[in-house]
Structures are given as C-alpha cells and as structure tokens.
Design an enzyme around this catalytic site. Sequence first.
Site, short mmCIF file in Angstrom:
data_model
loop_
_atom_site.label_atom_id
_atom_site.label_comp_id
_atom_site.label_asym_id
_atom_site.label_seq_id
_atom_site.Cartn_x
_atom_site.Cartn_y
_atom_site.Cartn_z
N ASP A 1 -2.25 4.48 -4.95
CA ASP A 1 -1.23 5.28 -4.13
C ASP A 1 0.23 4.58 -4.68
O ASP A 1 0.36 3.42 -5.04
CB ASP A 1 -1.62 4.76 -2.68
CG ASP A 1 -0.34 5.44 -1.88
OD1 ASP A 1 0.57 6.01 -2.45
OD2 ASP A 1 -0.69 5.25 -0.65
N ASP B 1 -9.34 9.36 1.75
CA ASP B 1 -9.24 7.91 1.57
C ASP B 1 -8.74 7.55 3.19
O ASP B 1 -7.96 8.25 3.75
CB ASP B 1 -8.40 7.29 0.74
CG ASP B 1 -6.96 7.45 0.92
OD1 ASP B 1 -6.32 6.21 1.48
OD2 ASP B 1 -6.46 8.52 0.98
#
Length: 376
Positions: A92, A271
């Site tokens: 990320d 996720d």
Amino acid sequence: MKFTLEYSDSKSKARAGVVKTDHGEIQTPIFMPVGTAGSVKAVHQRELDQDIKAQIILGNTYHLYLRPGLEVLEKAGGLHKFNGWGKPILTDSGGYQVFSLSGTRKIKEDGVMFKSHIDGSKHHFTPENVMDIQRTIGADIIMAFDECTPYPCEYGYARNSMEMTHRWLTRCIDRFEATEGKYGYNQTLFPIVQGSVYKDLRKQSAEFIASTNQQGNAIGGLSVGEPAEMMYEMTELVTDILPQDKPRYLMGVGTPANILECIALGVDMFDCVMPTRNARNGMLFTSEGFINIRNEKWKDDFTGIDPAIGGYVSTFYTKAYLRHLTISKEILAAQIASIHNLSFYLWLVGQAREHILAGDFAVWKDQMVKKVSTRL
C-alpha cells in the site's frame, strides 16, 4: 505480471483467474493478509504458508519507510529477503496512513508533508518518491499514491481530491516507467479509483484509471464508514467500467459477507486487518457464523474451533481452551485466533473460487452470506 481470466459466473459477475508474478501465482478471488510493518501480527511466515495457505501478503509503505527504514531494507535485498516471505507481496502506498494523520499533515499539489507517529519527525511524500520507496521495498505489486477521502465528505472536496489523485497518478506512472526494480524481478503498478460515494465521480475516476492501461486496478476510498449497500453500489459501478482482462483489487474490505458480495460484483483481490485485529479481541470467524470466544457459553465446549475448514489450529485447539487462554491474556490466544481467522478467510475465498468454477457460486454465496453473518 500476467492475469488470466479462467471462468466468469453466468448468474453473477464473479470471476476466477490466476495472477502470475515473478514470486509465484495467485489464484483469484484471493484475500491478502495484512503485514503492515513487514509482519502479519502474531503469525510466523511458515504458518502463513503452510497453515493459512496465504498466496500474497501486504506491506505498508508508510510504516516500512519509517521503520526499519529504506537503508535496512535495501541492504537486506528487499522485503522478501528481510522477512523471509518467498511469495508475492503488495505494498500500500501509504496514502491511507498519511491521510489518517489529519492533525499532523498538509496536502499540497506537490505531495504531502507529515509528522512521524513514532518521533514527530517531518517527512515529505510525493508521487515520485513513493514510487522510489516502493521500488526499494521491493513489492511485486505497488500502489499509486492517492488521497483516500473520508466518509462523509462534501461533493466539492471529493471532486477536487479525485482530480488531484488523477494528476498524481500520471506522475506515478511517469516515474514508475522511468525507473527499474532493484532486485532483479518485475514490479507492477496498480492505479486506484476514488470519488467517494458520488456516482458521477466514481464513473469518471474508473474511466480515467482504465484509460491508463496498467496491468491491474484498485478501488479505494470505500469501507471507510459508509453503509454496506452504498459500498456495493459504488463497487458494482466501478467493476462494470474497469477492464475485464485486468485484476480488480478492492482495498480494505472487509467482513466475510462483504467479501462474498463483492466477489459477486466482479472483485478479484481483497485485504483487511479485521481477521487479525478481531482475533486479538476474541472474535472468531467460522463457517457457521462468528463467535465471541470470551462468552461463558464456550467455557466447556471441547469441540474444535472450526473442524469444517481443516488445518492444524482450527481442528486441534478447542473453543474451551482458547477461551481460557483469552481470558487469561495468554499470548498464545492471539496466535491461535489470528491463524484461525486468516485460515478461515483464505478457506472462504478458496471455496468461492471452487463454486465459481463449478458454476453454482450464486446459490452458494447467498447461503454462505447468511451463515457468516450469524452470531453464534
């Protein structure tokens, strides 16, 4: 990276596919355990691989940049070598973490100035240096630098933020294409659709992201407090626009029911910190519903946690024993519960894949959503 779409469900928009990376294959739909600081909390890499059957995990740029820092990661040969995980990793970009520091950061066209939550030191993230940082971390899939808008937010703010995210994406792509990975394997950039809960903005953003022709695409800015039905509406709108031949990643989602509903809307990758965070607080997800293991009713329940999903932890340990460990605040409780919950999430998406391939996903999904939403 290469994505092969194997099968599309005739009664929903669910898909089964395979993502090929230099660190191995990922069968979709897939759930990715979150290893924020290079570690999935309370779980060994061997357990991730052999017990949980994880195919890809996440790292977080913001946290890894601050600690252990890029110098250590580069000396180690990248995050794979540093943490010993030999399968794919996605990072990320840190956008969500930076923007959650609302009191200690300033957003400008150039990028974001923010203070470290560790020591208060000042740092500057730009689309360009976030690409460089993720190159150095060494992820297989790296995320574009974007602004994750809060919910609720006004239309004007959402529009301006989305437009800046698009300008930042252009800079991310330029920098990514002008640089190479450091460790001898290929890396892939995923852009992120934004636009809050406004249909016209989501449509505009999805069209722009699709036009950049990257190898995969992500949907951000959802699961930030909006009602579930609104999340599903925005997700369906976006998946109808994003290209069929590219994997779609819905960021930060979610509950087992959320995941099943969004698989049905055409999402391939997920996720969420929920399985491990909730595990540490005594909430277990099972094939029959969810459990608060602290409750008295499990005190003398000597059945396995969830034998139906298989695996060592879920079959070997009893609910009574796990309740005892949890009440006693034993560290082992967090380990057992975390491994179980992640095993359940991977089992769930694996079952979804099997039913997509078998052609009966829609019927199975409706039954399973009711089960996983039941409090036991």
